[in-house]
Design a protein around this motif. Sequence first.
Motif, PDB file in Angstrom:
ATOM      1  N   ASP A  81       0.825  -1.213   0.000  1.00  0.00           N
ATOM      2  CA  ASP A  81       0.000   0.000   0.000  1.00  0.00           C
ATOM      3  C   ASP A  81       0.855   1.256   0.000  1.00  0.00           C
ATOM      4  OD1 ASP A  81      -2.674  -0.771  -0.118  1.00  0.00           O
ATOM      5  OD2 ASP A  81      -2.614  -1.453   1.959  1.00  0.00           O
ATOM      6  N   SER A  82       1.909   1.195   0.777  1.00  0.00           N
ATOM      7  CA  SER A  82       2.726   2.395   0.904  1.00  0.00           C
ATOM      8  C   SER A  82       3.473   2.704  -0.384  1.00  0.00           C
ATOM      9  CB  SER A  82       3.712   2.242   2.059  1.00  0.00           C
ATOM     10  OG  SER A  82       4.544   1.146   1.815  1.00  0.00           O
ATOM     11  N   LEU A  83       3.615   1.722  -1.255  1.00  0.00           N
ATOM     12  CA  LEU A  83       4.286   1.965  -2.531  1.00  0.00           C
ATOM     13  C   LEU A  83       3.293   2.278  -3.636  1.00  0.00           C
ATOM     14  CD1 LEU A  83       6.956  -0.846  -2.376  1.00  0.00           C
ATOM     15  CD2 LEU A  83       7.338   1.580  -2.162  1.00  0.00           C
ATOM     16  N   SER A  84       2.037   2.298  -3.299  1.00  0.00           N
ATOM     17  CA  SER A  84       1.030   2.654  -4.297  1.00  0.00           C
ATOM     18  C   SER A  84       0.497   4.033  -3.961  1.00  0.00           C
ATOM     19  CB  SER A  84      -0.102   1.628  -4.293  1.00  0.00           C
ATOM     20  OG  SER A  84      -0.894   1.805  -3.155  1.00  0.00           O
ATOM     21  N   GLY A  85      -0.317   4.543  -4.831  1.00  0.00           N
ATOM     22  CA  GLY A  85      -0.875   5.863  -4.573  1.00  0.00           C
ATOM     23  C   GLY A  85      -2.125   5.826  -3.726  1.00  0.00           C
ATOM     24  N   ASN A  86      -2.565   4.635  -3.355  1.00  0.00           N
ATOM     25  CA  ASN A  86      -3.811   4.509  -2.611  1.00  0.00           C
ATOM     26  C   ASN A  86      -3.580   4.649  -1.110  1.00  0.00           C
ATOM     27  OD1 ASN A  86      -5.440   4.102  -4.825  1.00  0.00           O
ATOM     28  ND2 ASN A  86      -4.965   1.925  -4.890  1.00  0.00           N
ATOM     29  N   PRO A  87      -4.643   4.910  -0.349  1.00  0.00           N
ATOM     30  CA  PRO A  87      -4.476   4.983   1.097  1.00  0.00           C
ATOM     31  C   PRO A  87      -4.003   3.654   1.679  1.00  0.00           C
ATOM     32  CG  PRO A  87      -6.584   5.880   0.444  1.00  0.00           C
ATOM     33  CD  PRO A  87      -5.998   5.256  -0.764  1.00  0.00           C
TER      34      PRO A  87
END
Lengths: 176, 443
Positions: A81-87
Amino acid sequence: MSDFSERLLTGSRQHKGAPIQPFALVLVPLAAILFQVYVTHIFPLLDFLELPLLVTLHFSLRRRGPLSAVFYGCAIGLVQDSLSGNPLGMYGIVKTLVGYFAASVSQRFEVEHPASTVVLSFFFYFFHRFFYWVLARALLGQLVSFDPQQALIFGLLNAVVAIPFFHILDRLRETA
Amino acid sequence: MDSFLSRYRNLTVLLILIVAQLILLGYQVKTNQDIRLVRVWSVSAITPLARALESTRFHTFGVFEDYFVLLGIRENNRKLKDEVGRLKMQNQFLQTQLADADRGRALVAFQAQSPSKTLAARVIANGTGSNSAAVFIDRGSNSGVESGMAVVTPEGIVGKVIAAYPSASLVLLVTDPTFAAGVMSQKNHVGGTLKGQGHGNCIVDYIQNEQKLDVGEWFYTSGYDRVFPRGFPVGQVSVARAGRNGKEVYLTPSGLQGGVEEVLVVLEGVHQIIPENAPPSPVVHMMAPLPESPAGPADPTANELNTQADQIREAYKKIGQVENHEYGVSNSIPNYNLKLQQPQTAAAPKTATAPPTDASTAAPPRPQPGPSAPAAAPLPQAAQPVTTTIKTPSPAPKKPPAAEAPKKLRAPLLQTDPADADPSELESARPAAPKRPGEEKPQ
């Protein structure tokens, strides 16, 4: 009852969760995530591979402990998640559930057979994609599309890749 | 209670973790804030490895290729690509200026505008979202990149920075479903909102059915979103049809054509005017061939032997005359080693060694840069093609003197490079013009 069926139902009770070395616990998911962000950049055709999911599955199926699998899946999902743009939390929730269910399945059935690996990888890949889509629509309100046909094909490809991948991880576990 | 918890311990932990993550999600969505610490940890753990791998791959393959195949070509190619990208940006800017020059406002616009300050970056990894389109670039907050900055290529916009970490930044691509940007069509200035769809094409929303829009028309950034400076190309309309809630417009983003490897982060955006012409094509422009005239070229100066090729051609022509050979007709081969008496050989070197004189007479005198363009360096690369076009003898009918007036305006434009101008000096020399809307730094 055939020999395979007997092993399928009783095999899990004969094995206990095999120990996995601490360095492998950290390095393997890190390598899987690195593969997902870097190798798919070089070879976009490999974009379908969901190695962090396969790592979560392998850990849950081999360790056979729902408690550890839940935390492991949650951690891998949050890093994703932290490497994606999502929360933060989307992949975390999905992989937490995957870890729990996979570990629960491993307590009841023999899961070290390649056929079990294929079936479970295929099922959990599809579950992973579908549940992520549900969360994205329900929690984030994103109008993202879900292509079941593509998910099925990618699930099959991931299931095929899971056999040698699990074999490598098993060897890593044994040598460790 | 204890027995219940111990009996359903796994399920309890699962529920606690799920609820905790749901609360985390809800907090982020409701407050629109990020849990930055976790992201920084993850990015700091992953991107150095990705950078090291990329560096290893780049150098390993580069060494092998350079050694075995083409020594030095890779490096030259990279430099040339950078140079071409930079020149394309300059060309885009100059084209905008030249379009204004035709309306007699080029000089004022040139003084009022300056190109955006950009930072070159390299895409080093993809984002992990299965439905999202995001990439990591190798420039972060240490290089001055901030969240919300626009990311472009010379071909068009690429996306915007949604998170800036110390050594890397996450860029949301225009094809991401959550991406949105204000755009405006080229011909009729129809405004809309660009939205990604998760795949190759984008859509432009909020366009009424009554508004005129053609397939193939270009869209540019409108600047209203305060992320992208106005005037950057976005893409071409591939489909435009009437829909239920407005016009359905599909757009092919030009910035992502052919993959994205190297991008420019717009550190300080400067709004530009949306050009009337389509953005420059990557295809090299070629002039029309010279018309073959039996009476010879219209320009008398063309009879002079200016180049070595002209001298050789003239010499072969004379050999053919001496040996009664007609080129293209006779089957015999003339003796090219025949020594001729060359009355014009003395004149030929003279003309060949006098290109400066020729250039000085052919080209209009360049006015000296005045105080209105301080600290401006000459721009030989960009200036040459335009000045050459002006001074090249053309068989086209001569324009009346009044029609040449805009050309004279172009000369001082090409004397200076706005990118090299010191902003403080430029600001001091700039006339007190009304402030343009949206000229502030993009946020």
